[in-house]
Design a protein around this motif. Structure first.
Motif, short mmCIF file in Angstrom:
data_model
loop_
_atom_site.label_atom_id
_atom_site.label_comp_id
_atom_site.label_asym_id
_atom_site.label_seq_id
_atom_site.Cartn_x
_atom_site.Cartn_y
_atom_site.Cartn_z
N ALA A 71 -4.30 15.47 55.98
CA ALA A 71 -4.92 16.71 56.02
C ALA A 71 -5.49 16.74 57.35
O ALA A 71 -5.49 17.90 58.02
N VAL A 72 -5.78 15.71 58.04
CA VAL A 72 -6.28 15.62 59.56
C VAL A 72 -5.14 16.25 60.33
O VAL A 72 -5.48 16.86 61.33
N LEU A 73 -4.32 15.43 60.35
CA LEU A 73 -2.86 15.82 60.99
C LEU A 73 -2.50 17.08 60.76
O LEU A 73 -2.05 17.85 61.94
N THR A 74 -2.53 17.65 59.69
CA THR A 74 -2.26 19.14 59.45
C THR A 74 -2.95 20.21 60.20
O THR A 74 -2.46 21.03 60.73
N PHE A 75 -4.31 19.85 60.33
CA PHE A 75 -5.23 20.71 60.94
C PHE A 75 -4.67 20.70 62.47
O PHE A 75 -4.89 21.73 63.30
N ILE A 76 -4.68 19.39 62.73
CA ILE A 76 -4.33 19.36 64.36
C ILE A 76 -3.03 19.94 64.79
O ILE A 76 -3.18 20.86 65.78
N PHE A 77 -2.07 19.89 63.95
CA PHE A 77 -0.80 20.49 64.40
C PHE A 77 -0.88 21.91 64.23
O PHE A 77 -0.20 22.90 65.04
N VAL A 78 -1.35 22.59 63.23
CA VAL A 78 -1.31 24.14 62.99
C VAL A 78 -2.47 24.62 63.76
O VAL A 78 -2.22 25.54 64.50
N GLY A 79 -3.51 23.68 64.02
CA GLY A 79 -4.50 24.40 65.14
C GLY A 79 -3.87 24.53 66.44
O GLY A 79 -4.49 25.46 67.21
N ALA A 80 -3.05 23.34 66.90
CA ALA A 80 -2.56 23.31 68.46
C ALA A 80 -1.82 24.56 68.52
O ALA A 80 -1.42 24.81 69.91
N THR A 81 -1.29 25.45 67.63
CA THR A 81 -0.68 26.58 67.82
C THR A 81 -1.49 27.78 67.84
O THR A 81 -0.88 29.02 68.23
N ALA A 82 -2.90 27.37 67.98
CA ALA A 82 -3.75 28.82 68.03
C ALA A 82 -4.89 28.36 69.12
O ALA A 82 -5.88 29.04 68.99
N SER A 138 -11.47 17.22 67.93
CA SER A 138 -12.48 17.84 68.85
C SER A 138 -11.85 18.56 69.65
O SER A 138 -12.19 19.72 69.99
N LEU A 139 -10.71 18.05 70.38
CA LEU A 139 -10.27 18.96 71.58
C LEU A 139 -9.51 20.25 70.73
O LEU A 139 -9.29 21.35 71.39
N VAL A 140 -8.77 20.10 69.73
CA VAL A 140 -8.13 21.21 69.12
C VAL A 140 -9.30 22.15 68.47
O VAL A 140 -9.09 23.57 68.58
N LEU A 141 -10.13 21.79 67.86
CA LEU A 141 -11.28 22.61 67.33
C LEU A 141 -11.99 23.61 68.55
O LEU A 141 -12.00 24.60 68.26
N VAL A 142 -12.33 23.19 69.65
CA VAL A 142 -12.95 23.73 70.72
C VAL A 142 -12.00 24.62 71.44
O VAL A 142 -12.36 25.90 72.04
#
Length: 478
Positions: free
Chosen positions: A196-207, A284-288
Motif C-alpha cells: 500500500a505504501v509503495l502504491t502511494f509512492i509510485f502513483v504519487g510520483a506521477t503528480a 514524505s518527499l512525495v506527499l509534499v
C-alpha cells in the motif's frame, strides 16, 4: 551505613545464567524474517499515513523528510546498542533484563517501567486509531455505531469505544495461541501494508509539482504550535516524529524466542529500521510534492493527496489497507508488552503469577493483564494528551541501553558470552547514542516530561513498596 546498604540493594545484579534458565521454557521459533515483519509492522504503522503531513504543515514544511532522516539517525545509533545487547543477552524483557544484569535491579526496573508506559499506551493509542479509521469504513457499508459505542467514556456522549476494545481483545486472543502463529499473520499483513505504501509512492510520483518544494526549508518563525521553518522547525519535527521509529525495541522484547539470536536479532532490528526509514522518507518527499504543505494538516493527508491528484479508487484501497495495517502494530506491541510484564513477574518485581507460563509455555497471565489495562485505557478514557509519554518512556530506556554498552563490554567473555554482533566505533558510538536520545527527549513537550516524571515516581514507589522486598534477588541475598 544505611545509605550504603540501600545502594547495595538497588545495584544488586542478576546472574545472566539465571535468565537463560528461566527463559529456556519459551520456544525459540522466530527467524530473521519474522523479526523484520514484527519490526516493520510496528514501526510502519498509522504514523506513516498521518505524521508526514502533520509535521510538514506545523513545523518543517517541504523539509519534513530531513526531520525523518535526523530522527532515523538517533534511532539508528540506539539500534546498534540494542543489537549488541540482544545478541549478547537474548532474554525476555529487553532493556529491563539487560540493565538488571549490567547496572542492577533498581535501574533495570526504571528502564523496564519506562518501556511499560510505551507498550500499554501505544496499544491503547493504536486501538483507538484503528477504531477511528474503521468506523468510517463500516459507515460506507451502512453500519453506523451510536455515539455511546464509538467514543471513550465522557467524550461526545461516549460510554465505550467498542471497536477499540474488540480489536485489542482479538489481537490478544491471537497472541495467546503462541508467537509463531501471530508472526505468520503479522508477515502477511505487513506485506499488504508495504504494498500500500509503495502504491502511494509510485502513483504519487506521477503528480509532483516542483514549485511545492520551493523553498525546501522555509524561513523560521514561531507559531502557536511551536517552531516552524529553519533548523528549529526541523528539530521540532524530529521530536514529534521520533514516536514513529521506536517500534524496533519491541523486537528485542521477544529475543528469548529467537532462533540463533546472535544473528537474527541484529538483522531483525537493523533491517526493519532501515526499511522503515526508506519508506518514511519516500512518503514524505512525495506527499509534499503532491499538495502544498499548508494543506496537509488533516487526519488523512495521504488519502487527500491521492484524491486531489485524481486517484479516488487508489486512495480508498490505500486507506483500507492502512486500517488493516494498524493490526500489525497492535500485534507487535502486545507481544512486547506481554513479554516485558512476564519478565517482571519472573523476577518477583510484580506478583509472581505474572511470570507463570501456561501448558504451551506461553506467558498468558501477563498477556491477560496487559490486555485488560489497554482495553480500559483505550476504550473508556480519552488519552490523546498522553501520546508523547510513549516517546518519553522509550527515550529513557534508550539512554540506559546506550550507556549499558560500556558495562557490557567489561563482562563479555567472562560471565556474558562474546556476542556475534558488536556496536561499531566503540567507545564513541554509545556516547553519541546517549547524547542524541537526550537531545530528542529535551525537545519533547513539557507535558510529556511532566507525565514521564509522574510515571517515574509511581515506578519508584512500587519498587520500594513491593519489588525491593519481593524480588528473587532479595530472597537470594537473605
Amino acid at each position: 551505613m544505611e545509605y550504603m546498604s540501600l545502594w547495595k540493594t538497588m545495584t544488586r545484579q542478576e546472574d545472566p545464567s539465571v535468565y537463560q534458565d528461566k527463559d529456556g521454557h519459551l520456544k525459540r521459533t522466530l527467524t530473521t524474517k519474522d523479526f523484520i515483519g514484527l519490526g516493520v509492522g510496528t514501526i510502519v504503522s498509522t504514523a506513516i499515513f498521518t505524521l508526514p503531513g502533520e509535521v510538514a504543515a506545523l513545523h518543517a514544511g517541504p523539509s519534513v523528510s530531513l526531520s525523518f532522516l535526523l530522527a532515523a539517525v538517533v534511532a539508528g545509533l540506539v539500534a546498534f546498542a540494542y543489537s549488541e545487547m540482544a545478541a549478547a543477552m537474548p532474554f525476555a524483557g529487553s532493556a529491563y533484563s539487560w540493565i538488571n544484569v549490567v547496572f542492577g535491579e533498581f535501574f533495570g526496573w526504571v528502564a523496564g517501567w519506562a518501556l511499560l508506559a510505551e507498550y500499554i499506551i501505544a496499544v491503547a493509542f493504536v486501538g483507538s486509531g484503528f477504531s477511528a479509521n474503521f468506523r468510517p469504513l463500516l459507515a460506507t457499508w451502512g453500519l453506523k455505531l451510536p455515539a455511546s459505542l464509538s467514543n471513550p467514556f465522557g467524550t461526545d456522549g461516549g460510554v465505550i469505544d467498542l471497536c477499540s476494545a474488540l480489536v485489542i481483545i482479538l489481537v490478544a486472543l491471537l497472541v495467546s495461541r503462541g508467537v509463531s502463529g501471530a508472526t505468520k499473520v503479522e508477515n502477511i499483513m505487513v506485506t499488504l501494508k508495504v504494498l500500500a505504501v509503495l502504491t502511494f509512492i509510485f502513483v504519487g510520483a506521477t503528480a509532483l509539482h516542483a514549485s511545492y518544494y520551493d523553498p525546501f526549508i522555509p524561513a523560521y518563525k514561531e507559531t502557536a504550535n511551536g517552531a516552524f521553518g529553519g533548523w528549529q522547525g526541523i528539530y521540532a519535527g524530529v521530536s514529534s516524529i521520533f514516536l514513529s521509529y521506536i517500534g524496533f525495541d519491541s523486537i528485542a522484547a521477544n529475543s528469548a524466542e529467537a532462533k540463533n539470536p546472535g544473528k537474527t536479532m541484529p538483522r531483525g532490528i537493523l533491517g526493519s529500521l532501515a526499511i522503515a526509514v526508506v519508506l518514511f522518507v519516500a512518503v514524505s518527499l512525495v506527499l509534499v510534492g503532491m499538495v502544498p504543505y499548508t494543506k496537509l494538516n488533516t487526519a488523512e493527508p495521504v488519502g487527500m493527496a491521492l484524491r486531489t491528484a485524481g486517484h479516488p479508487v487508489v486512495a480508498a484501497v490505500v486507506q483500507t489497507i492502512a486500517v488493516i495495517g494498524m493490526f500489525t502494530a497492535l500485534l507487535g506491541m502486545t507481544l512486547a508488552g506481554s513479554r516485558l510484564t512476564y519478565s517482571f513477574g519472573r523476577d518477583g518485581m510484580l506478583p509472581k503469577w505474572l511470570g507463570k507460563l501456561d501448558k504451551r509455555n506461553n506467558p498468558n497471565n501477563a498477556l491477560l493483564t496487559i490486555t485488560v489495562l489497554t482495553v480500559v485505557i483505550g476504550a473508556f478514557f480519552p488519552f490523546a494528551f498522553l501520546s508523547q509519554l510513549i516517546s518519553a518512556g522509550t527515550l529513557i530506556a534508550f539512554m540506559f541501553v546506550s550507556l549499558g554498552i560500556y558495562a557490557l563490554r567489561r563482562r563479555e567473555g567472562k560471565d556474558i558470552p562474546v556476542p556475534e554482533f558488536k556496536m561499531p566505533w566503540y567507545p564513541v558510538m554509545p556516547a553519541l547514542a546517549f547524547v542524541a536520545s537526550l537531545i530528542v527527549f529535551w525537545g519533547l513537550a513539557n507535558d510529556a516530561k511532566i507525565y514521564a516524571g509522574i510515571w517515574f515516581v509511581l515506578g519508584v514507589i512500587i519498587y520500594f513498596a513491593y519489588g525491593r522486598s519481593h524480588s528473587y534477588l532479595a530472597k537470594r541475598d537473605k
